[in-house]
Design an enzyme around this catalytic site. Structure first.
Site, PDB file in Angstrom:
ATOM      1  N   ASP B 306      51.305  45.134  55.103  1.00  0.00           N
ATOM      2  CA  ASP B 306      50.527  44.598  53.996  1.00  0.00           C
ATOM      3  C   ASP B 306      49.136  45.199  54.039  1.00  0.00           C
ATOM      4  O   ASP B 306      48.577  45.389  55.114  1.00  0.00           O
ATOM      5  CB  ASP B 306      50.420  43.077  54.124  1.00  0.00           C
ATOM      6  N   ALA B 378      38.728  30.797  36.338  1.00  0.00           N
ATOM      7  CA  ALA B 378      39.860  31.665  36.029  1.00  0.00           C
ATOM      8  C   ALA B 378      39.834  32.088  34.569  1.00  0.00           C
ATOM      9  O   ALA B 378      40.317  33.150  34.208  1.00  0.00           O
ATOM     10  CB  ALA B 378      41.169  30.950  36.342  1.00  0.00           C
ATOM     11  N   GLN B 379      39.228  31.226  33.692  1.00  0.00           N
ATOM     12  CA  GLN B 379      39.168  31.577  32.279  1.00  0.00           C
ATOM     13  C   GLN B 379      38.143  32.673  32.015  1.00  0.00           C
ATOM     14  O   GLN B 379      38.431  33.687  31.395  1.00  0.00           O
ATOM     15  CB  GLN B 379      38.821  30.342  31.426  1.00  0.00           C
ATOM     16  N   ARG B 381      36.525  34.555  34.239  1.00  0.00           N
ATOM     17  CA  ARG B 381      36.608  35.626  35.236  1.00  0.00           C
ATOM     18  C   ARG B 381      35.247  36.279  35.461  1.00  0.00           C
ATOM     19  O   ARG B 381      35.120  37.484  35.639  1.00  0.00           O
ATOM     20  CB  ARG B 381      37.662  36.662  34.827  1.00  0.00           C
ATOM     21  N   LYS B 394      28.280  38.633  36.098  1.00  0.00           N
ATOM     22  CA  LYS B 394      29.004  39.750  36.725  1.00  0.00           C
ATOM     23  C   LYS B 394      30.473  39.355  36.796  1.00  0.00           C
ATOM     24  O   LYS B 394      30.807  38.157  36.922  1.00  0.00           O
ATOM     25  CB  LYS B 394      28.452  40.062  38.119  1.00  0.00           C
ATOM     26  N   ASP B 531      54.535  36.272  55.759  1.00  0.00           N
ATOM     27  CA  ASP B 531      54.328  34.865  56.065  1.00  0.00           C
ATOM     28  C   ASP B 531      54.808  33.920  54.966  1.00  0.00           C
ATOM     29  O   ASP B 531      55.163  32.801  55.228  1.00  0.00           O
ATOM     30  CB  ASP B 531      52.849  34.591  56.400  1.00  0.00           C
TER      31      ASP B 531
END
Lengths: 567, 695
Positions: B306, B378-379, B381, B394, B531
């Site tokens: 990963d 989240a909306q 960003r 930013k 995991d």
């Protein structure tokens, strides 16, 4: 040892090395079913044969089917040859009026030729009719050789193919080996031999009046054709009792050289077939180099021992090397070379009497056979034999690169190891155990010609030669007794089929495996390191088993000779 | 990794009990597992009987016979001792694990109400029961958190005292029986019945109780059994050869030859090597569920790693400010720093640090600026700050561009604003961000009052030294593949920087699984670590699947190894340990077989001396008497087992120098060395025993 002798040895080695690539390339095309130079003649014949046999080149076999076909074919060959001998008196082509061969001798001979051993407990010119020689012995000379080649090719496919079930078709491999490889080469060789003065006739033996006025019968026959396959197929069964020492079987130095080269030609070329089929010719050369290294050591020791001669004889005022039992037209170097070749290659033809060799000179042929005749070896047999040692060597040392053992991308696991061990185990079983029984049986001991270690060597040599499917005799031993006919026959069967079946089982197991691509972490098997490792494993695992037996045979005899003692 | 767990090889606490175990292991049932040593035991017993017969009938040379018999038994005992020492180290660790597995009480819940529980003994829990575990409680059995968050002390299994967070949902939901909840409470659904918990399995594994022979070990045992048979033939035929020569060879001497020839060295040490290999992993805090997995680790061709956490540090860092034309570096840095002052994410902090280091812009106090922090959602960003009527944002480039657009639309609606749509600037920002993405970075656009200032270059930081590790792996013949959720462009750049051989971008559990299958179809062995529950299919499919201890129950069940430290870089060491195990096995097999040459030269001349004195010439070591020669060979054969115990436990060192070089090195040491060492060893023993007058 002379410069001339060495030059002749080098010429021989050079010719064999030069033949490996072209012959290997041709055989690869043949067994891959590609078109070759001779396809226009043989392809129709081949198709016809398959049609008659009810098979086809597209039909592939699982290893068990392959093995069953092989066993069936060999059994049929054995029965045919046995019956031909038993009824030769009533059959045509018998100008000398030979009578039926006794059952135990017929058994021994039939097994002997079926297994590509050609141990001869009989004198050809005094026992076998032309029909038996041609339709029986010569036919087996071809098909036993073709059988060996077929197995080698099947085992090679085990490495070259991946994730499939089939290892080829026995009937196809056998037919192609005979038609495309053995037959054309034999035709050419026969013509050359005839040109060099070998008889090739179905006429009766010739009577002659000697200078003293005595009457002498000169044995003749279809010699040249049988000699061609005898050498090329590493059969070794002579037309005459004296084998390649007989002037009709081996007239001069040139015929001697051609015969020696033809013994090695196919076996050596198979290393190249292997390399080409697995896609890396260097892999083939590495195996060839191992064979060459072991071979050259044998030649040097044998030639040196024979050229040095016997100090006991020197003490009697006879200087020089050991010429006893050797033909003057070949001399010491070519007799020693021939002896090493014939035992390295499972041929068994002789141009000098091995029983007359010095102890060390006779030790080399013994060791060659005890190693399982993997130095070039019998056609096919030598190659699958050395691959068994490769499996062991890779398994023992391969772990030292930090991966589970793999060869050419195929994992070597429990099944392969089991089969390789079984095959290698059968040699000491046949050679040592049967010798151990014979040397304490008064009847068996009565057959030896010399007391002491030499007599021991004669018996050891006989079982070794039989189990290794070599067929050369040390001489001295009277082999045509019920005991030897039967036990030597058993040794030949063990040495042949107890190796073939495991070899095919390995092929069957490998062919189903995936091929792991090589990486920087892969055990390199195409270099000097691998050659050294393989030689070491062959000598230690294959050779040391016989150390006690050799110690009480040729080694003690040699040491006694140095001390000026006799037995 | 906790060093406290490692035990030195020559620890008296292990060696002394091992002596007792060596005798206990004479039990024929235990011996039958090892064909070579079983055969040695049988012939030792046989010679003991013969010795007693001679004692009664008054045979000659009893002293010599007695010594041979003693050394034959020592050969067996030394083999048992080697195994006992190897097991001893695991046992010591199992002891400490057992101490942690105290009898626990469980709060069995009847329904959803966490107040309504019944106290039951931990051992009575069944799979599927739901229990409550509160601060201070020991988790009664393995399970999955179905509600709540708690900090858990897992020192019992990892040796690491820092507590870890366990919470319902996500990839940190597995809890292990025997660990302790330090704070808060969780509801746990039991997934393992008592006796089959993780700790139970660990104990069984380190004790070697469940040790099964691995495929390669089985194959090696076949080879060793086969060689034993070959030497049976070689020695059993000798009496008959002797009879032909008019001589006689005592059974004892034949047995001595036989035992020295068969591969006793590797036969004796084989199981110790296997146990020690597992043990090395355990001390490395990795639990292999089977020996087969350790073997497979040595064979790995492809390593899936990963990106985040393994190849790169977990967090991206700001490395550069790239202003648009007409804006100075200083101005962009200043705005970006202001927008990040209250941003506690690692990215935000790294911007503040960069601004200070590069432009000397010091941190300002948000309060004195009357600034109001706008957190990331989240909306939107974006995150940023509003102060004194101006606003700085930013965020992801497309989000910021959209924000600018939006603002433009707002201004056309008549609101008094300075915001102007600047298409060239937007294009410029786009160009800069593409460039950054191509270089493997993440662009972060900065806008002040609707004016695009420029872009901050956030970079994945490739771990120091990782490139060298990958080069090392390449020399080992292992291909590394980086798995990342990034887009292909970014992934390619990071892959190039880290020096991995290949990468899988925009990875999903499905394409991860299909990548593994693809590699396996090519005959390659694949190792990976994971995991999450969505890693479980890939972990199960991989030949070596290392599950992180912090992972979910599903992941832990699917993998064949569990890393207690949850450190994905350990895959590399796991591969090395696997290789070391295989190499040790190969080295000792080669050594054992090569030893035979010298033994022949010691025994054969001595054996036949009575009737073929000429063979004395083969006594190239110049051993004093036939008795001393035979005795020296058998003593050497027994002592070499003891001498090689440390090597078989420590393992042959693996060097990533390429297979060819490694092979020639090992062949030289163990092959050639195996031929030479016994010549010297036997000679030395001969000198000692003849000086002592033993033979």
């Amino acid at each position: 040892m002379t410069i001339n002798g060495w030059i002749q040895i080098l010429v021989f080695c050079g010719i064999v090395a030069l033949l490996v690539k072209p012959l290997g390339g041709y055989m690869t095309r043949v067994f891959n079913g590609e078109r070759t130079l001779l396809s226009w003649i043989f392809a129709p014949v081949e198709r016809g044969l398959y049609a008659v046999a009810g098979t086809s080149e597209r039909e592939e076999q699982h290893w068990t089917t392959y093995a069953a076909a092989l066993l069936f074919f060999n059994l049929a060959g054995f029965l045919l040859l046995y019956l031909l001998q038993r009824f030769q008196g009533a059959l045509p082509f018998n100008p000398a009026g030979m009578t039926a061969v006794p059952p135990e001798l017929a058994f021994n001979t039939a097994v002997s030729f079926m297994t590509n051993t050609n141990w001869q407990n009989y004198g050809g010119e005094s026992t076998m009719s032309y029909l038996v020689q041609m339709a029986g012995l010569t036919v087996q000379n071809f098909v036993s050789a073709a059988t060996g080649i077929a197995i080698a090719v099947a085992l090679i496919r085990g490495f070259s193919r991946a994730s499939v079930k089939s290892i080829g078709n026995f009937w196809v491999d056998m037919t192609r080996a005979t038609l495309y490889v053995l037959l054309p080469l034999c035709v050419v060789l026969t013509l050359v031999y005839v040109y060099l003065g070998m008889p090739q006739t179905l006429g009766a033996y010739v009577g002659a009046t000697t200078l003293e006025g005595a009457q002498q019968t000169i044995a003749l026959g279809p010699v040249a054709s049988q000699i061609a396959i005898k050498m090329l197929g590493t059969n070794g069964g002579g037309f005459f009792n004296a084998n390649a020492a007989h002037p009709f079987e081996n007239p001069d130095a040139i015929s001697n050289l051609i015969q020696m080269v033809s013994i090695f030609a196919i076996g050596a070329a198979l290393t190249n077939v292997f390399g080409r089929m697995v896609g890396n010719q260097r892999q083939g050369w590495a195996i060839f180099a191992t064979m060459a290294a072991l071979f050259l050591v044998g030649v040097v020791v044998c030639y040196w021992a024979e050229a040095a001669g016997n100090p006991l004889v020197h003490a009697l005022g006879l200087q020089g090397g050991n010429m006893e039992g050797k033909e003057v037209r070949f001399g010491i170097s070519m007799s020693a070379l021939f002896a090493v070749i014939t035992t390295a290659a499972s041929c068994g033809a002789v141009n000098a009497m091995h029983d007359s060799f010095t102890a060390l000179g006779g030790l080399i042929p013994l060791i060659n056979m005890e190693l399982g005749e993997i130095i070039v070896g019998g056609v096919g047999a030598g190659f699958y034999g050395i691959l068994l040692f490769v499996v062991l060597a890779i398994f023992v040392a391969g772990l030292m690169v930090g991966r589970t053992p793999e060869y050419l991308g195929k994992k070597i696991e429990a099944k392969e190891v089991k089969m390789a061990v079984l095959a290698i185990l059968c040699l000491p079983l046949a050679m040592l155990v049967l010798t151990a029984i014979a040397v304490v049986l008064p009847d068996a001991v009565a057959s030896i010609a010399n007391p002491g270690p030499r007599g021991f060597s004669e018996i050891l040599y006989a079982y070794t030669s039989a189990a290794a499917n070599n067929g050369s005799a040390f001489g001295g031993l009277t082999g045509n007794t019920v005991w030897y006919n039967l036990t030597l026959g058993i040794a030949m069967l063990m040495g042949r089929f107890l190796v073939i079946i495991p070899a095919l089982a390995i092929a069957g197991s490998l062919v189903a495996k995936k091929t792991v691509p090589a990486s920087a972490g892969t055990f390199p098997t195409d270099g000097a390191l691998f050659v050294g490792l393989l030689s070491g494993v062959i000598l230690i695992v294959g050779g040391l088993t016989f150390f006690p037996a050799l110690a009480v045979g040729p080694i003690v005899e040699h040491l006694a000779m140095l001390l000026g003692q006799t037995f | 990794m906790s060093q406290s767990k490692s035990t030195s090889i020559l620890d008296a606490r292990i060696l002394i009990p091992a002596i007792g175990d060596a005798f206990r292991k004479l039990n024929p049932k235990a011996l039958a597992r090892n064909p070579v040593m079983f055969v040695v035991t049988v012939v030792s017993a046989l010679t003991t009987v013969l010795l007693f017969r001679d004692l009664i009938t008054g045979g000659e040379n009893i002293g010599f016979s007695f010594q041979i018999v003693i050394w034959l038994w020592f050969t067996v005992l030394f083999a048992n001792f080697a195994e006992a020492v190897a097991e001893g180290r695991g046992k010591a660790q199992a002891e400490s694990l057992r101490r942690t597995r105290t009898e626990t009480q469980a709060k069995l819940l009847k329904g959803d109400d966490i107040k309504n529980f019944k106290i039951v003994p931990g051992t009575s829990l069944k799979v599927g029961d739901v229990v409550l575990v509160e601060a201070g409680d020991i988790i009664p059995s393995d399970g999955e958190v179905i509600e709540g968050v708690a900090s858990v002390n897992e020192a019992a299994i990892t040796g690491e005292s820092a507590p870890v967070i366990r919470e319902s949902g996500g990839d940190r939901s597995a809890v292990t029986g025997g660990t302790q909840v330090l704070s808060d409470w969780i509801r746990v659904r039991i997934t393992a019945a008592s006796g089959s918990t993780f700790i139970d399995r660990m104990i069984a594994l380190v004790e070697g109780a469940e040790r099964q022979k691995t495929p390669n070990e089985i194959a090696l045992n076949i080879l060793l059994a086969g060689m034993t048979l070959i030497f049976v033939l070689a020695t059993a035929t000798i009496p008959s050869f002797a009879t032909y020569a008019g001589g006689y060879i005592p059974v004892l001497i034949l047995v001595a030859l036989f035992v020295t020839l068969i591969p006793t060295t590797i036969g004796a040490l084989l199981s110790a090597i296997g146990i020690a290999g597992m043990d090395r992993l355990v001390r490395f805090n990795v639990l292999a569920m089977s020996g087969r997995a350790v073997e497979a680790a040595g064979d790995v061709d492809t390593l899936l790693l990963d990106k985040t956490g393994t190849i790169t540090l977990g967090n991206r860092q700001a490395t550069e400010f790239k202003p648009v034309r007409g804006v100075s570096d200083q101005e962009l840095a200043d705005a970006a720093q202001l927008a990040s002052l209250a941003d506690e994410t690692p990215e935000g902090r790294s911007i503040v640090v960069l601004a200070k280091e590069k432009y000397g812009i010091r941190a300002r106090d948000m309060g004195s600026l009357h600034a109001h922090f706008v957190p990331f959602t989240a909306q939107s960003r974006m995150s940023g700050v509003d102060f004194d009527g101006s606003s700085i944002r930013k965020g992801a480039v497309d989000a910021v561009l959209q924000h600018v657009d939006h603002a433009t639309v707002a201004s056309t609606n008549g609101t008094a604003s300075l915001v102007v749509r600047e298409p060239q600037t937007a294009r410029e920002v786009q160009a800069i961000s593409d460039e950054i993405a191509k270089a493997g970075g993440t662009p972060l656009a900065v806008v002040k009052d609707g004016r695009l200032l420029g872009v901050v270059h956030l970079k994945d930081i490739v771990k120091g030294g990782i490139k060298e590790r990958f080069a090392e792996l390449r020399r080992m013949g292992i291909r590394t593949v980086m798995i990342t959720g990034d887009n292909p462009m970014t992934a390619a750049a990071i892959a190039a920087e880290a020096g991995v051989d290949d990468f899988l971008a925009q990875a999903t559990p499905e394409n991860k699984l299909s990548l593994i299958r693809e590699e396996q179809a090519k005959g390659k062995l694949v190792a990976m670590c994971g995991d999450g529950t969505n890693d479980a299919p890939a972990l199960a499919q991989a030949d070596v699947g290392v599950a992180m201890n912090t992972g979910t129950v599903a992941a832990r069940e699917a993998g064949n190894m569990v890393d207690l430290d949850s450190d994905p870089t350990k895959l590399i060491e796991i591969v090395e340990i696997g290789k070391q195990l295989l190499m040790t096995r190969g080295a000792l097999t080669t050594f054992s077989i090569a030893n035979d040459v010298a033994k022949y030269f010691a025994i054969i001349p001595a054996m036949f001396l009575a009737f073929y004195p000429q063979l004395g010439a083969l006594n190239i070591m110049g051993l004093k008497t036939p008795e001393s020669a035979i005795l020296s060979a058998i003593i050497f054969n027994a002592l070499i087992i003891v001498a090689l115990i440390p090597l078989s436990l420590k393992g042959v060192k693996y060097r990533p120098i390429g297979a060819g070089a490694l092979l020639s090195r090992n062949l030289l040491v163990y092959g050639l060395g195996g031929i030479i060492v016994p010549f010297i060893g036997i000679k030395v023993i001969d000198v000692v025993i003849t000086t002592l007058g033993l033979a």
